[in-house]
Design an enzyme around this catalytic site. Structure first.
Site, PDB file in Angstrom:
ATOM      1  N   ASP A  31       0.834  -1.209   0.000  1.00  0.00           N
ATOM      2  CA  ASP A  31       0.000   0.000   0.000  1.00  0.00           C
ATOM      3  C   ASP A  31       0.868   1.257   0.000  1.00  0.00           C
ATOM      4  O   ASP A  31       1.963   1.252   0.563  1.00  0.00           O
ATOM      5  CB  ASP A  31      -0.911  -0.025   1.238  1.00  0.00           C
ATOM      6  CG  ASP A  31      -2.020   1.005   1.139  1.00  0.00           C
ATOM      7  OD1 ASP A  31      -2.314   1.481   0.017  1.00  0.00           O
ATOM      8  OD2 ASP A  31      -2.585   1.355   2.193  1.00  0.00           O
ATOM      9  N   ASN A  79     -10.774  -2.625  -5.622  1.00  0.00           N
ATOM     10  CA  ASN A  79      -9.989  -1.748  -6.498  1.00  0.00           C
ATOM     11  C   ASN A  79     -10.714  -1.365  -7.795  1.00  0.00           C
ATOM     12  O   ASN A  79     -10.320  -0.416  -8.477  1.00  0.00           O
ATOM     13  CB  ASN A  79      -8.628  -2.373  -6.837  1.00  0.00           C
ATOM     14  CG  ASN A  79      -7.633  -2.301  -5.688  1.00  0.00           C
ATOM     15  OD1 ASN A  79      -6.691  -3.093  -5.625  1.00  0.00           O
ATOM     16  ND2 ASN A  79      -7.822  -1.363  -4.767  1.00  0.00           N
TER      17      ASN A  79
HETATM   18  C1  FPP Z   1      -1.770   0.074  -3.463  1.00  0.00           C
HETATM   19  O1  FPP Z   1      -1.365   1.417  -3.529  1.00  0.00           O
HETATM   20  C2  FPP Z   1      -1.167  -0.727  -4.533  1.00  0.00           C
HETATM   21  C3  FPP Z   1      -1.834  -1.300  -5.570  1.00  0.00           C
HETATM   22  C4  FPP Z   1      -3.278  -1.117  -5.760  1.00  0.00           C
HETATM   23  C5  FPP Z   1      -1.169  -2.110  -6.601  1.00  0.00           C
HETATM   24  C6  FPP Z   1      -0.016  -2.945  -6.124  1.00  0.00           C
HETATM   25  C7  FPP Z   1       0.357  -3.889  -7.201  1.00  0.00           C
HETATM   26  C8  FPP Z   1       1.629  -4.178  -7.557  1.00  0.00           C
HETATM   27  C9  FPP Z   1       2.828  -3.570  -6.937  1.00  0.00           C
HETATM   28  C10 FPP Z   1       1.842  -5.146  -8.701  1.00  0.00           C
HETATM   29  C11 FPP Z   1       1.495  -6.546  -8.371  1.00  0.00           C
HETATM   30  C12 FPP Z   1       1.515  -7.397  -9.585  1.00  0.00           C
HETATM   31  C13 FPP Z   1       1.824  -8.719  -9.634  1.00  0.00           C
HETATM   32  C14 FPP Z   1       1.691  -9.420 -10.927  1.00  0.00           C
HETATM   33  C15 FPP Z   1       2.278  -9.465  -8.468  1.00  0.00           C
HETATM   34  P1  FPP Z   1      -2.475   2.562  -3.517  1.00  0.00           P
HETATM   35  O2  FPP Z   1      -2.729   2.960  -4.937  1.00  0.00           O
HETATM   36  O3  FPP Z   1      -3.686   2.086  -2.789  1.00  0.00           O
HETATM   37  O4  FPP Z   1      -1.752   3.685  -2.734  1.00  0.00           O
HETATM   38  P2  FPP Z   1      -2.466   4.863  -1.890  1.00  0.00           P
HETATM   39  O5  FPP Z   1      -3.139   4.202  -0.724  1.00  0.00           O
HETATM   40  O6  FPP Z   1      -1.305   5.739  -1.480  1.00  0.00           O
HETATM   41  O7  FPP Z   1      -3.425   5.535  -2.820  1.00  0.00           O
END
Ligand code: FPP
Length: 258
Positions: A31, A79
């Protein structure tokens, strides 16, 4: 600094970590990508892109430790509520990551699994790629790397209950074991440790059934800044805790707790 024993088999010697008590399964809620980008005046998608290095450094750390199972929350059932462009980006991002890393992981004996709902919103191409990747690595005997994609802990329980009904199990024959056997991956051991980044103290629907007794470690580090050292820190924290599963340990004669 990690010292690899000759032969490179099993856990390496990581300072401050007891190789005899390495968690078998670690789950990770990645996150903080959006906030990382915002702090730099970048679009949110740049935060996700920067999360790729974090993810594969964490995977290296998991391999260094000799973890049996490492599970990451790549895309939740919630999401889909994000702006359509971000969702589209994340679909392509997951596809690029799988394509870009699966051969290397496969050569290193990693077994890749995917858990989550396969609904119409997930692009067919991504589903095909996931299926191929799971098939390609099926017989590997190293770490199992599970990607929770379009995953929700409640959805997983709902799906298990639906399966119980389809299987015609009588109400009074339903037990924890019959639910457990119908989760997305019944072979997956319950996580010993779940790590969440970005200073949020929530579970956000990750492995709800499975983490009943998991140790939870929260760190303020935003996901794109996460590196294997942070994983090692979480394991050190895990090893400093006293897991009782509702019972008592030698060190505890006061009762209670779990
Ligand atoms: C959360 O940050 C992160 C995600 C929604 C995506 C995480 C995914 C990856 C790193 C790739 C994984 C892929 C594979 C194939 C394993 P956020 O956008 O919720 O951050 P915020 O809370 O600061 O808005």
């Amino acid at each position: 600094m990690v010292h690899r024993p000759a032969g490179n088999v099993g856990p390496v010697d990581v300072p401050g970590i007891d190789p005899a008590h390495i968690p078998r399964h670690v789950g990770c809620v990645m996150d903080g990508n959006g906030r990382w980008a915002k702090r730099r005046g970048l679009p949110r998608t740049e935060g996700h892109a920067a999360g790729e290095d974090a993810l594969f450094d964490a995977v290296e750390g998991a391999l260094d430790l000799g973890l049996g199972w490492f599970t990451v929350y790549a895309f939740s059932t919630e999401n889909w509520r994000r702006p359509v462009d971000e969702v589209r980006y994340l679909m392509g991002f997951n596809e690029r990551i799988l394509l870009g890393h699966r051969d290397d992981l496969n050569e290193r004996g990693v077994r890749i699994r995917v858990m989550g709902r396969r609904d119409w919103r997930v692009p067919k191409r991504l589903i095909r790629l996931m299926d191929e990747t799971v098939e390609m690595t099926r017989h590997n005997t190293g770490m199992t790397f599970t990607i929770a994609f379009n995953y929700g802990g409640r959805a997983e329980i709902v799906d298990a209950v639906r399966q119980i009904v389809r299987d015609g199990v009588a109400a009074d024959r339903i037990t924890e074991r019959s639910i457990r056997a119908r989760l997305y991956d019944p072979e997956m051991p319950e996580p010993d440790l779940v790590v969440r980044t970005s200073g949020e103290y929530r579970i956000s629907n990750f492995l709800l059934w499975e983490l009943a007794y998991s140790e939870l470690v929260f760190t303020d580090v935003l996901w794109p800044d996460f590196r294997r050292e942070h994983l090692f820190d979480a394991v050190r924290e895990y090893q400093s805790r006293d897991r009782r599963y509702g019972g008592l340990t030698d060190r505890d004669d006061r009762g209670g707790g779990g």
